[in-house]
Design a protein around this motif. Structure first.
Motif, mmCIF file in Angstrom:
data_model
loop_
_atom_site.group_PDB
_atom_site.id
_atom_site.type_symbol
_atom_site.label_atom_id
_atom_site.label_comp_id
_atom_site.label_asym_id
_atom_site.label_seq_id
_atom_site.Cartn_x
_atom_site.Cartn_y
_atom_site.Cartn_z
ATOM 1 N N ILE A 14 0.836 -1.202 0.000
ATOM 2 C CA ILE A 14 0.000 0.000 0.000
ATOM 3 C C ILE A 14 0.871 1.252 0.000
ATOM 4 C CG2 ILE A 14 -1.643 1.338 1.385
ATOM 5 C CD1 ILE A 14 -2.838 -1.354 2.281
ATOM 6 N N GLU A 15 1.935 1.236 0.796
ATOM 7 C CA GLU A 15 2.832 2.394 0.847
ATOM 8 C C GLU A 15 3.515 2.605 -0.501
ATOM 9 O OE1 GLU A 15 4.558 5.721 2.535
ATOM 10 O OE2 GLU A 15 2.929 4.421 3.266
ATOM 11 N N ALA A 16 3.947 1.513 -1.138
ATOM 12 C CA ALA A 16 4.567 1.633 -2.460
ATOM 13 C C ALA A 16 3.574 2.180 -3.482
ATOM 14 C CB ALA A 16 5.097 0.273 -2.913
ATOM 15 N N ALA A 17 2.306 1.726 -3.403
ATOM 16 C CA ALA A 17 1.296 2.228 -4.325
ATOM 17 C C ALA A 17 1.032 3.717 -4.097
ATOM 18 C CB ALA A 17 0.004 1.424 -4.167
ATOM 19 N N ARG A 18 1.099 4.165 -2.851
ATOM 20 C CA ARG A 18 0.908 5.595 -2.568
ATOM 21 C C ARG A 18 2.027 6.423 -3.206
ATOM 22 N NH1 ARG A 18 -0.796 4.180 3.065
ATOM 23 N NH2 ARG A 18 -3.063 4.455 3.144
ATOM 24 N N HIS A 19 3.242 5.915 -3.156
ATOM 25 C CA HIS A 19 4.354 6.624 -3.798
ATOM 26 C C HIS A 19 4.157 6.686 -5.308
ATOM 27 C CE1 HIS A 19 6.778 7.373 -0.298
ATOM 28 N NE2 HIS A 19 6.787 6.096 0.052
ATOM 29 N N ASP A 20 3.627 5.602 -5.876
ATOM 30 C CA ASP A 20 3.352 5.614 -7.312
ATOM 31 C C ASP A 20 2.328 6.687 -7.666
ATOM 32 O OD1 ASP A 20 5.119 3.578 -7.755
ATOM 33 O OD2 ASP A 20 3.599 1.982 -7.746
ATOM 34 N N VAL A 21 1.294 6.815 -6.824
ATOM 35 C CA VAL A 21 0.283 7.843 -7.071
ATOM 36 C C VAL A 21 0.900 9.232 -7.006
ATOM 37 C CG1 VAL A 21 -1.808 8.919 -6.145
ATOM 38 C CG2 VAL A 21 -1.654 6.426 -6.299
ATOM 39 N N GLU A 22 1.721 9.470 -5.998
ATOM 40 C CA GLU A 22 2.351 10.777 -5.856
ATOM 41 C C GLU A 22 3.265 11.083 -7.044
ATOM 42 O OE1 GLU A 22 4.328 10.595 -2.136
ATOM 43 O OE2 GLU A 22 2.480 10.669 -0.936
ATOM 44 N N GLN A 23 3.967 10.059 -7.505
ATOM 45 C CA GLN A 23 4.863 10.261 -8.637
ATOM 46 C C GLN A 23 4.079 10.577 -9.913
ATOM 47 O OE1 GLN A 23 7.295 6.880 -9.546
ATOM 48 N NE2 GLN A 23 8.663 8.027 -10.889
ATOM 49 N N GLN A 24 2.996 9.831 -10.142
ATOM 50 C CA GLN A 24 2.194 10.064 -11.331
ATOM 51 C C GLN A 24 1.507 11.432 -11.279
ATOM 52 O OE1 GLN A 24 2.123 8.205 -13.983
ATOM 53 N NE2 GLN A 24 3.404 6.572 -13.113
ATOM 54 N N GLN A 25 1.035 11.810 -10.098
ATOM 55 C CA GLN A 25 0.382 13.114 -9.970
ATOM 56 C C GLN A 25 1.377 14.247 -10.143
ATOM 57 O OE1 GLN A 25 -1.515 12.785 -6.138
ATOM 58 N NE2 GLN A 25 -3.412 11.951 -7.002
#
Length: 275
Positions: A103-114
Motif C-alpha cells: 500500500i505504501e509503495a502504491a501511494r508513492h506511485d500515485v504521488e509520482q504520477q500526480q
C-alpha cells in the motif's frame, strides 16, 4: 486386556468361566492390538513427514510425548484477553505487514504520477561582477523564471494515477479481508483452547470414576456378581475416556501453540515491533 486374557484362561481351567468368555476377551484384545498397530503406523508416517520437513533424521523419541504436562505449563486460565491477542497478531503478521508495504509503495506511485501532471518551475538568480577574460569590470544581475511542462502522449499520466489509486484501494480491501481472517482464526484458537481446558477437567473426573468402577467390577467378578462382558465393557469405557482425555489435552496444546505462533511468541522467533 492381556491381564484379563490370562485371568480368564485360569478361570476356565478352574471351571469358574465358560469357554465363550475366552473368545470374548480374545476378540477385545485383537481389536485393541489392531488399534495400537494403526496408531503406531500413523506415528511413523508423521515422524517421516517431519523428518523430510526438517531435512534431518528424526525419531519419535526425539519429540515431546507428554501433552498433559505441556497443557499444565501455568498458562491454563491466565490467557490475555482476546483483544490483546488480536492486537499482537495484527502487529506481528507478516502477511499484513506485506500488505502495508504494498500500500505504501502504491501511494508513492500515485504521488509520482500526480507530480508529472504539474509543470516544473525553476527560479534562477545571477550576479556577475567581472569578466576575468577581458579584465573588464562588468556588473550585471538577472533573475530567470522558467516553466517546463512536458505531458506524455495523450495525457495518459492521469489515467496511470487513477490506476495507481485503484491499486491502493484494492490492496486495502485485501488487507482488511486478511485481517478479518486472522481475527477469526485467533477467535477459533482462543475458544478451542478454553473449551479443551474445560473438557480436560471434566474428562479427568470421568476417568477417575471409570477407574473406580472397573476396580469394583474386578472384585465383583471374583465374587460371581459380574460377568466378563460387564468387566470388558467398563474397561472399554475406561480406554475411551483415556483417549478422549489425551485428545483434549493435545487440542489445548495445539491451540495454545497456534496462538503463540500468531504473535511470534515462540523460542527463536522475535516479536515484530512496529515503528
Amino acid at each position: 486386556l492381556q491381564i484379563y486374557s490370562e485371568s480368564v484362561g485360569r478361570r476356565i481351567v478352574g471351571g469358574a468361566s465358560a469357554e465363550v468368555d475366552r473368545e470374548l476377551v480374545a476378540a477385545r484384545l485383537a481389536q485393541a492390538q489392531s488399534d495400537l498397530a494403526a496408531a503406531r503406523s500413523a506415528q511413523r508416517v508423521a515422524v517421516a513427514q517431519l523428518a523430510r520437513l526438517l531435512g534431518q533424521p528424526l525419531r519419535a523419541e526425539d519429540m515431546e510425548t507428554a501433552p498433559a504436562q505441556a497443557a499444565d505449563d501455568g498458562s491454563g486460565e491466565r490467557l490475555p484477553p482476546i483483544d490483546e491477542f488480536l492486537r499482537l497478531a495484527v502487529d506481528y503478521s507478516p502477511a499484513l505487514r506485506r500488505f502495508d508495504a504494498d500500500i505504501e509503495a502504491a501511494r508513492h506511485d500515485v504521488e509520482q504520477q500526480q507530480a508529472i501532471l504539474w509543470p516544473t518551475v525553476n527560479l534562477r538568480a545571477e550576479h556577475q561582477r567581472s569578466d576575468a577574460a577581458t579584465s573588464v569590470v562588468v556588473k550585471d544581475s538577472r533573475i530567470m523564471l522558467t516553466l517546463d511542462y512536458a505531458p506524455d502522449a495523450g495525457l495518459s499520466t492521469g489515467a496511470s494515477a487513477n490506476a495507481a489509486q485503484t491499486r491502493i484501494i484494492t490492496r486495502q480491501e485485501k488487507r482488511e479481508a486478511a485481517r478479518r481472517d486472522l481475527a477469526d482464526t485467533i477467535q477459533n484458537d482462543y475458544e478451542t483452547y478454553r473449551a479443551s481446558r474445560e473438557q480436560t477437567r471434566s474428562l479427568k473426573r470421568t476417568l477417575d470414576a471409570n477407574i473406580a468402577v472397573l476396580a469394583s467390577y474386578d472384585r465383583l467378578l471374583i465374587a460371581g456378581k459380574r460377568s466378563w462382558l460387564d468387566v470388558l465393557n467398563i474397561a472399554r469405557e475406561l480406554t475411551v475416556a483415556r483417549t478422549a482425555l489425551a485428545d483434549s489435552e493435545t487440542q489445548a496444546v495445539a491451540a495454545r501453540t497456534r496462538l503463540r505462533l500468531h504473535t511470534g511468541d515462540l523460542p527463536g522467533i522475535s516479536i515484530y515491533q512496529p515503528s
